[in-house]
Design a protein around this motif. Structure first.
Motif, PDB file in Angstrom:
ATOM      1  N   GLU A 176      -6.436  -2.528  -7.745  1.00 14.31           N
ATOM      2  CA  GLU A 176      -6.613  -1.881  -6.441  1.00 14.31           C
ATOM      3  C   GLU A 176      -5.285  -1.937  -5.708  1.00 14.31           C
ATOM      4  OE1 GLU A 176      -9.741  -4.139  -4.639  1.00 14.31           O
ATOM      5  OE2 GLU A 176      -8.465  -5.875  -4.279  1.00 14.31           O
ATOM      6  N   THR A 177      -5.144  -1.045  -4.740  1.00 13.11           N
ATOM      7  CA  THR A 177      -3.914  -1.029  -3.943  1.00 13.11           C
ATOM      8  C   THR A 177      -4.145  -1.765  -2.632  1.00 13.11           C
ATOM      9  OG1 THR A 177      -4.473   1.082  -2.932  1.00 13.11           O
ATOM     10  CG2 THR A 177      -3.127   1.165  -4.932  1.00 13.11           C
ATOM     11  N   ARG A 178      -3.066  -2.340  -2.160  1.00 10.97           N
ATOM     12  CA  ARG A 178      -3.054  -3.026  -0.872  1.00 10.97           C
ATOM     13  C   ARG A 178      -1.807  -2.599  -0.128  1.00 10.97           C
ATOM     14  NH1 ARG A 178      -7.865  -4.004  -0.313  1.00 10.97           N
ATOM     15  NH2 ARG A 178      -8.822  -5.788  -1.262  1.00 10.97           N
ATOM     16  N   PRO A 179      -1.853  -2.581   1.193  1.00 16.59           N
ATOM     17  CA  PRO A 179      -0.640  -2.251   1.947  1.00 16.59           C
ATOM     18  C   PRO A 179       0.490  -3.228   1.597  1.00 16.59           C
ATOM     19  CG  PRO A 179      -2.545  -2.312   3.398  1.00 16.59           C
ATOM     20  CD  PRO A 179      -3.002  -2.848   2.068  1.00 16.59           C
ATOM     21  N   ASN A 180       1.697  -2.686   1.594  1.00 19.28           N
ATOM     22  CA  ASN A 180       2.882  -3.489   1.296  1.00 19.28           C
ATOM     23  C   ASN A 180       3.676  -3.654   2.585  1.00 19.28           C
ATOM     24  OD1 ASN A 180       5.263  -4.602   0.405  1.00 19.28           O
ATOM     25  ND2 ASN A 180       5.674  -3.017  -1.137  1.00 19.28           N
ATOM     26  N   PRO A 181       3.692  -4.841   3.151  1.00 13.67           N
ATOM     27  CA  PRO A 181       4.427  -5.034   4.406  1.00 13.67           C
ATOM     28  C   PRO A 181       5.924  -4.755   4.269  1.00 13.67           C
ATOM     29  CG  PRO A 181       3.420  -7.103   3.652  1.00 13.67           C
ATOM     30  CD  PRO A 181       3.043  -6.045   2.678  1.00 13.67           C
ATOM     31  N   ALA A 182       6.446  -4.860   3.057  1.00 13.59           N
ATOM     32  CA  ALA A 182       7.887  -4.660   2.850  1.00 13.59           C
ATOM     33  C   ALA A 182       8.249  -3.187   2.662  1.00 13.59           C
ATOM     34  CB  ALA A 182       8.360  -5.459   1.644  1.00 13.59           C
ATOM     35  N   HIS A 183       7.268  -2.346   2.314  1.00  9.12           N
ATOM     36  CA  HIS A 183       7.581  -0.942   2.030  1.00  9.12           C
ATOM     37  C   HIS A 183       6.314  -0.110   2.173  1.00  9.12           C
ATOM     38  CE1 HIS A 183       9.007   2.611  -0.103  1.00  9.12           C
ATOM     39  NE2 HIS A 183      10.224   2.113  -0.009  1.00  9.12           N
ATOM     40  N   GLN A 184       6.212   0.642   3.262  1.00 11.52           N
ATOM     41  CA  GLN A 184       4.971   1.352   3.555  1.00 11.52           C
ATOM     42  C   GLN A 184       4.605   2.409   2.523  1.00 11.52           C
ATOM     43  OE1 GLN A 184       4.679   2.792   7.536  1.00 11.52           O
ATOM     44  NE2 GLN A 184       4.554   0.740   8.397  1.00 11.52           N
ATOM     45  N   ARG A 185       5.593   3.027   1.878  1.00  8.23           N
ATOM     46  CA  ARG A 185       5.292   4.109   0.933  1.00  8.23           C
ATOM     47  C   ARG A 185       5.071   3.625  -0.492  1.00  8.23           C
ATOM     48  NH1 ARG A 185       9.844   8.270   2.022  1.00  8.23           N
ATOM     49  NH2 ARG A 185       9.428   8.612  -0.169  1.00  8.23           N
TER      50      ARG A 185
END
Length: 158
Positions: free
Chosen positions: A92-101
């Motif tokens: 599954e995907t999760r937001p990446n605080p280091a890189h939004q895209r």
């Protein structure tokens, strides 16, 4: 000079011996690839999905570009494998605080169970490797393969 000689090989001799390594690595990789895919048809784990799941099991959540770099695979190929794994609810995907895209990809419980089953089967198979191999033999093998991989570190896989 014997195989057990501890002096470094001259470049031409080294090249000849490393050619022997390449001659073994290719068929070994292809046979393992076929074995993984034929032993896990019910799980639908291709070698590509297996590689993604194994990376995530080993390193925790990663981005697609990070996985591509780690495995010397194109981002596009890794993205297809991630998409296939996500469709099967293995990642599954999760937001990446280091890189939004570039979201973080992580294993689901189903994905962890699938990669655990595959690696358990593989370890059982690898325990059948016979002979008198020592820890030093395996360490030397890993050292040689890592050095060969370093030689091609500049190769663009995208």
């Amino acid at each position: 000079m014997t195989d057990h000689d501890t002096t470094p090989l001259p470049p031409d001799d080294l090249a000849d011996r490393l050619t022997e390594v390449f001659a073994l690595v290719g068929p070994l990789y292809r046979r393992v690839q076929r074995k993984v895919e034929t032993d896990a048809p019910g799980q639908g784990l291709s070698v590509g999905i297996r590689a993604v799941l194994d990376l995530l099991r080993e390193h925790g959540p990663l981005t697609v570009p990070q996985m591509g770099r780690a495995q010397a695979l194109s981002r596009q190929f890794v993205q297809r494998m991630v998409n296939d794994a996500a469709a099967r609810h293995l990642v599954e995907t999760r937001p990446n605080p280091a890189h939004q895209r570039s979201p973080l990809i992580r294993l689901t419980d189903e994905g962890r169970a699938a990669i655990t089953a595959v690696t358990t089967r593989e370890r059982a198979l690898l325990r059948q490797v016979g002979g008198d191999l020592t820890g030093a033999d395996v360490t030397a093998c890993l050292r040689v393969l890592a050095r060969m991989l370093d030689l091609f570190d500049d190769v663009d896989v995208n």
